[in-house]
Design an enzyme around this catalytic site. Sequence first.
Site, PDB file in Angstrom:
ATOM      1  CE  LYS A   1      -1.601   3.002   2.857  1.00 26.43           C
ATOM      2  NZ  LYS A   1      -1.658   4.202   2.017  1.00 26.43           N
TER       3      LYS A   1
ATOM      4  N   GLY B   1      -4.811   3.194  -1.453  1.00 24.51           N
ATOM      5  CA  GLY B   1      -5.911   3.631  -0.586  1.00 24.51           C
ATOM      6  C   GLY B   1      -5.371   4.442   0.568  1.00 24.51           C
TER       7      GLY B   1
ATOM      8  N   GLY C   1      -4.570   5.501   4.621  1.00 22.57           N
ATOM      9  CA  GLY C   1      -3.996   4.814   5.774  1.00 22.57           C
ATOM     10  C   GLY C   1      -5.052   4.217   6.687  1.00 22.57           C
ATOM     11  N   PRO C   2      -6.020   5.036   7.111  1.00 25.94           N
ATOM     12  CG  PRO C   2      -7.026   6.893   8.081  1.00 25.94           C
ATOM     13  CD  PRO C   2      -6.130   6.487   6.948  1.00 25.94           C
TER      14      PRO C   2
ATOM     15  CB  VAL D   1      -5.773   0.398   2.152  1.00 27.31           C
ATOM     16  CG1 VAL D   1      -4.814  -0.674   1.649  1.00 27.31           C
ATOM     17  CG2 VAL D   1      -6.972   0.503   1.224  1.00 27.31           C
ATOM     18  N   GLY D   2      -4.387   0.828   4.999  1.00 26.54           N
ATOM     19  CA  GLY D   2      -3.232   0.597   5.888  1.00 26.54           C
ATOM     20  C   GLY D   2      -3.654  -0.133   7.148  1.00 26.54           C
TER      21      GLY D   2
ATOM     22  CD  GLU E   1      10.337  13.516  10.790  1.00 28.52           C
ATOM     23  OE1 GLU E   1       9.224  13.021  11.031  1.00 28.52           O
ATOM     24  OE2 GLU E   1      11.262  12.897  10.243  1.00 28.52           O
TER      25      GLU E   1
HETATM   26  P1  NAD Z   1       2.392   8.699   7.586  1.00 35.73           P
HETATM   27  O1  NAD Z   1       2.724   7.939   8.820  1.00 35.73           O
HETATM   28  O2  NAD Z   1       1.321   9.697   7.635  1.00 35.73           O
HETATM   29  O3  NAD Z   1       1.997   7.714   6.414  1.00 35.73           O
HETATM   30  C1  NAD Z   1       2.815   6.657   5.995  1.00 35.73           C
HETATM   31  C2  NAD Z   1       1.945   5.561   5.415  1.00 35.73           C
HETATM   32  O4  NAD Z   1       1.123   5.034   6.455  1.00 35.73           O
HETATM   33  C3  NAD Z   1       1.000   6.021   4.320  1.00 35.73           C
HETATM   34  O5  NAD Z   1       0.931   5.018   3.339  1.00 35.73           O
HETATM   35  C4  NAD Z   1      -0.306   6.163   5.057  1.00 35.73           C
HETATM   36  O6  NAD Z   1      -1.436   6.010   4.227  1.00 35.73           O
HETATM   37  C5  NAD Z   1      -0.227   5.025   6.051  1.00 35.73           C
HETATM   38  N1  NAD Z   1      -1.082   5.165   7.235  1.00 35.73           N
HETATM   39  C6  NAD Z   1      -1.548   6.305   7.807  1.00 35.73           C
HETATM   40  N2  NAD Z   1      -2.320   6.001   8.877  1.00 35.73           N
HETATM   41  C7  NAD Z   1      -2.331   4.666   8.993  1.00 35.73           C
HETATM   42  C8  NAD Z   1      -2.921   3.756   9.919  1.00 35.73           C
HETATM   43  N3  NAD Z   1      -3.676   4.173  10.929  1.00 35.73           N
HETATM   44  N4  NAD Z   1      -2.693   2.437   9.762  1.00 35.73           N
HETATM   45  C9  NAD Z   1      -1.924   1.983   8.747  1.00 35.73           C
HETATM   46  N5  NAD Z   1      -1.352   2.793   7.844  1.00 35.73           N
HETATM   47  C10 NAD Z   1      -1.531   4.133   7.961  1.00 35.73           C
HETATM   48  O7  NAD Z   1       3.772   9.322   7.115  1.00 35.73           O
HETATM   49  P2  NAD Z   1       4.013  10.257   5.849  1.00 35.73           P
HETATM   50  O8  NAD Z   1       3.505  11.618   6.200  1.00 35.73           O
HETATM   51  O9  NAD Z   1       3.519   9.596   4.621  1.00 35.73           O
HETATM   52  O10 NAD Z   1       5.598  10.264   5.777  1.00 35.73           O
HETATM   53  C11 NAD Z   1       6.401  11.127   6.483  1.00 35.73           C
HETATM   54  C12 NAD Z   1       7.024  10.445   7.681  1.00 35.73           C
HETATM   55  O11 NAD Z   1       7.757   9.299   7.269  1.00 35.73           O
HETATM   56  C13 NAD Z   1       8.016  11.304   8.394  1.00 35.73           C
HETATM   57  O12 NAD Z   1       7.826  11.227   9.780  1.00 35.73           O
HETATM   58  C14 NAD Z   1       9.362  10.691   8.015  1.00 35.73           C
HETATM   59  O13 NAD Z   1      10.394  10.916   8.919  1.00 35.73           O
HETATM   60  C15 NAD Z   1       9.018   9.279   7.924  1.00 35.73           C
HETATM   61  N6  NAD Z   1       9.999   8.578   7.102  1.00 35.73           N
HETATM   62  C16 NAD Z   1      10.879   7.696   7.685  1.00 35.73           C
HETATM   63  C17 NAD Z   1      11.821   7.057   6.931  1.00 35.73           C
HETATM   64  C18 NAD Z   1      12.793   6.087   7.522  1.00 35.73           C
HETATM   65  O14 NAD Z   1      13.295   5.273   6.776  1.00 35.73           O
HETATM   66  N7  NAD Z   1      13.057   6.099   8.805  1.00 35.73           N
HETATM   67  C19 NAD Z   1      11.903   7.295   5.578  1.00 35.73           C
HETATM   68  C20 NAD Z   1      11.030   8.214   5.025  1.00 35.73           C
HETATM   69  C21 NAD Z   1      10.068   8.830   5.801  1.00 35.73           C
END
Ligand code: NAD
Length: 466
Positions: free
Chosen positions: A171, A202, A204-205, A207-208, A374
């Site tokens: 996803k 899809g 996050g809330p 499909v994730g 961050e």
């Molecule tokens: P996010 O956590 O909002 O989303 C990441 C993914 O998780 C998306 O696909 C989203 O749809 C999904 N998601 C959201 N809520 C969910 C839930 N309740 N259950 C399951 N899946 C869910 O993060 P973002 O805004 O897309 O990305 C930015 C963040 O990612 C920053 O904090 C960054 O530091 C981090 N990041 C970390 C690394 C690393 O390797 N450590 C690399 C890149 C980005």
Amino acid sequence: MTLSRDRIYLDGAWTAAVGTETIPVENPATEEILGHVPAGTAADVDRAVAAARAAFPGWAGTPMAERGAVLGKLHEALAARAGDIARTVGLELGTPLKVAKAVQAGLPLTVLRGYADLAAQPVPEETIGNSLIVHEPVGVVGAITPWNYPLHQVVAKVAAALAAGCTVVLKPSELTPLVAYLLIDAADEAGLPPGVLNLVPGTGPVVGAAIAGHPDVDMVSFTGSTATGRAITHAAADRIARVALELGGKSANVILEDADLTKAVKVGVGNAFLNSGQTCTAWTRMLVHRSHYDAAVELAAAAASAYTTGDPFDEGTRLGPLVSAAQRERVRGFIARAGARQVAGDAPVPDKGYFVAPTVFADVDPASELAQEEVFGPVLSIIGFDDDDHAVEIANNSKYGLAGGVWGSPDRALAVARRMRTGAVDVNGGSFNPVAPFGGYKQSGLGRELGAYGLSEFQQTKAIQR
Ligand code: NAD
């Protein structure tokens, strides 16, 4: 021209999603809608997991070297799309084309090639006393990825999981799903066996969360924010499913008394602003020895002000927009609340698009929100320190521990690097190594990606006594 895609990928075939809702994909540089993708549902996740489960015995039973050969074909098919990858990420994320070509397209291709090669030459099995130690694939993997390096983060998981013999339900981020479609196009062309790699776009809330909580998903590999990583860990805990988490960061770039100041500041500013600061490993805290402090502030402000912000497809652009209106508002909020001395950030930015001017704050309180949270935008904080111990104390004063840099005479810089509680440190600009283990301490994550360490995340270890 529309970049819309109207199918999800299940069991080796492009298939209609169960629901009819779609998700718009926006160009953050122009605020125009590029196209739509299906909004997958929990029912689609069920179908994808069932396909991955059915494919698992066959793929797990395929010798690793043969899986490596399939990954080699996938690499070939993806490499043929390198131009489209850079263009697509330029459109859906706003990465300037030059960086998009090198990093957004180049890096995942390197990582994929690396896993094809690693799998092609499996490590001989180990014997401990009367035990044969065997490594087996974990099972069905749910891969959930963010938007900032949208293909690299997908490939880092998918290539390692497939090399290990796992099958995958992917996803991608709903903000940047289009480039993941190019990977699936390549997989389809390369002839991956049906069900080995499935795509359910899809939110996050929906499909994730369905993937994270699915009883038949053996492991969730997640990259994204620490808050979402926590939610995923809770969801997986009920069934003790394995989780691998790559989360946020607040990395320190430590410039010691005997550093090459000009180089350290130049590389440090470039690192902090890469991809408009939307980089998990970004060195967002520049820690500078008092003897260089004023000079460093001046150099950093000048470097930031020299950035050209604008159209990602313009050759001269070095800084694109942030990914979304919401992200820009978040970053503006941090800037407004900074409570520090702003020395750069007034440069003009285009009216249209989610741009933020490269911004530098000096005299930042190490305990302040700006130094602790961050930001994920082009915002650099500069903090002074008295001696090496003080630098280490400030660097480690963070709930995160993902990356960092140290500049100084080699032995002294290495000694400081060893004391930093982070998963990676670059000494005097040591370059990124795509086969070295990558991951975080503390709230930056659990587990490691890339190279052989990344492969082993997707394996179980079994001891057979004879
Ligand atoms: P996010 O956590 O909002 O989303 C990441 C993914 O998780 C998306 O696909 C989203 O749809 C999904 N998601 C959201 N809520 C969910 C839930 N309740 N259950 C399951 N899946 C869910 O993060 P973002 O805004 O897309 O990305 C930015 C963040 O990612 C920053 O904090 C960054 O530091 C981090 N990041 C970390 C690394 C690393 O390797 N450590 C690399 C890149 C980005």
